[in-house]
Design an enzyme around this catalytic site. Structure first.
Site, short mmCIF file in Angstrom:
data_model
loop_
_atom_site.label_atom_id
_atom_site.label_comp_id
_atom_site.label_asym_id
_atom_site.label_seq_id
_atom_site.Cartn_x
_atom_site.Cartn_y
_atom_site.Cartn_z
N VAL A 244 5.05 -6.94 13.48
CA VAL A 244 6.35 -6.90 12.81
C VAL A 244 7.08 -5.65 13.27
CG1 VAL A 244 7.55 -6.91 10.60
CG2 VAL A 244 5.31 -8.05 10.82
N SER B 156 9.56 1.91 2.86
CA SER B 156 9.82 1.61 4.26
C SER B 156 9.23 0.26 4.63
CB SER B 156 9.23 2.69 5.18
OG SER B 156 7.82 2.71 5.07
N GLY B 157 9.59 -0.23 5.81
CA GLY B 157 8.99 -1.43 6.37
C GLY B 157 9.13 -2.68 5.53
N THR C 121 8.53 -3.03 12.33
CA THR C 121 8.74 -2.07 11.26
C THR C 121 9.15 -0.73 11.86
OG1 THR C 121 6.44 -1.34 11.35
CG2 THR C 121 6.94 -3.18 9.87
N TYR D 195 -8.54 -0.83 10.96
CA TYR D 195 -7.43 -1.61 10.40
C TYR D 195 -7.84 -3.07 10.21
CZ TYR D 195 -2.67 -3.43 9.87
OH TYR D 195 -1.54 -4.04 9.41
N LYS E 127 -7.94 -5.20 6.65
CA LYS E 127 -7.09 -6.37 6.40
C LYS E 127 -7.91 -7.64 6.20
CE LYS E 127 -3.06 -4.41 6.36
NZ LYS E 127 -2.24 -4.41 5.13
#
Length: 233
Positions: free
Chosen positions: A169, A16-17, A171, A136, A140
């Protein structure tokens, strides 16, 4: 890299994405693509990238890899740090950072054999602080540091390691949150001076381009693709 017929890519999170779009574009360009995802996909295998033993087992089945795209990742919830479940913290770090390291480490011999390229997915979240996104953001930011560390150590082996750091994004995951009312597309777009979200096609195209011979002297770079988000408004 070798000629098109021989080029082999591993794409994590390819179901996905951004990962799925990388798979689509690579196959359209004639690459042989193996997808590593939680569920078995056509042309791929089911593997939990947060489990090093599982990653190492599937890596041993390969004989030379030209490109590794570490696109698998999870976002977690949006609670403030004081309310964050430590189990979720561990899970996000295990997939986003641990998975990126595990796949790179396990595939090192195969990448060295083909003098391959690793493209990681970092994020502007690693530099632009957002409330409720500490887990998150940390994962990252660490991916960006890992990218530079691997690039430094593996350059003598002919392995290039780079990362892209996208803004928001569009997604399927983001789209679901928008449709559920958890996120506002208008507000997300307004965070970028270009006043829109990136498409998965744009990010995937950039990642694949950076893996090509014209960029063969580039390594250790974190390429920001954020519609001007980190410039401020």
């Amino acid at each position: 890299m070798n000629n098109v017929e021989e080029r082999i890519a591993i794409v994590t999170g390819g179901a996905s994405g951004i990962g799925q779009e990388c798979v689509r574009q690579l196959r359209a360009a004639g690459w042989r693509v193996v997808v590593w995802d939680r569920s078995e996909q056509e042309g791929g295998v089911a593997v939990n990238i947060a489990d090093y033993a599982a990653v190492a087992a599937v890596a041993k089945q390969l004989d030379g890899v030209d490109l590794l795209i570490n696109a698998a990742g999870i976002a977690g919830g949006r609670e403030p740090v004081a309310e964050k479940d430590p189990a979720e913290w561990d899970s996000v770090l295990a997939v986003n950072l641990g998975g990126t390291f595990y796949c790179s480490h396990a595939l090192y011999p195969q990448l060295r054999k083909k003098r391959g390229v690793i493209v990681n997915v970092a994020s502007v979240a690693g530099t632009v602080m957002m409330k409720g996104r500490a887990h998150y953001a940390v994962s990252k930011a660490a991916v960006a540091t890992l990218t530079r560390s691997l690039a430094n150590e593996w350059a003598s082996d002919g392995i290039r390691v780079i990362a892209v750091a996208p803004g928001y994004v569009k997604t399927p995951m983001i789209q679901r949150s928008i449709e559920a009312g958890e996120l506002s597309e208008e507000k997300l777009a307004a965070m970028h001076p270009m006043n829109r979200l990136a498409s998965t096609q744009e990010i995937a195209a950039a990642m694949i381009a950076l893996a090509q011979p014209p960029f063969q002297f580039m390594t250790g770079e974190i390429v920001t693709i954020d519609g001007g988000m980190t410039l401020g408004k």
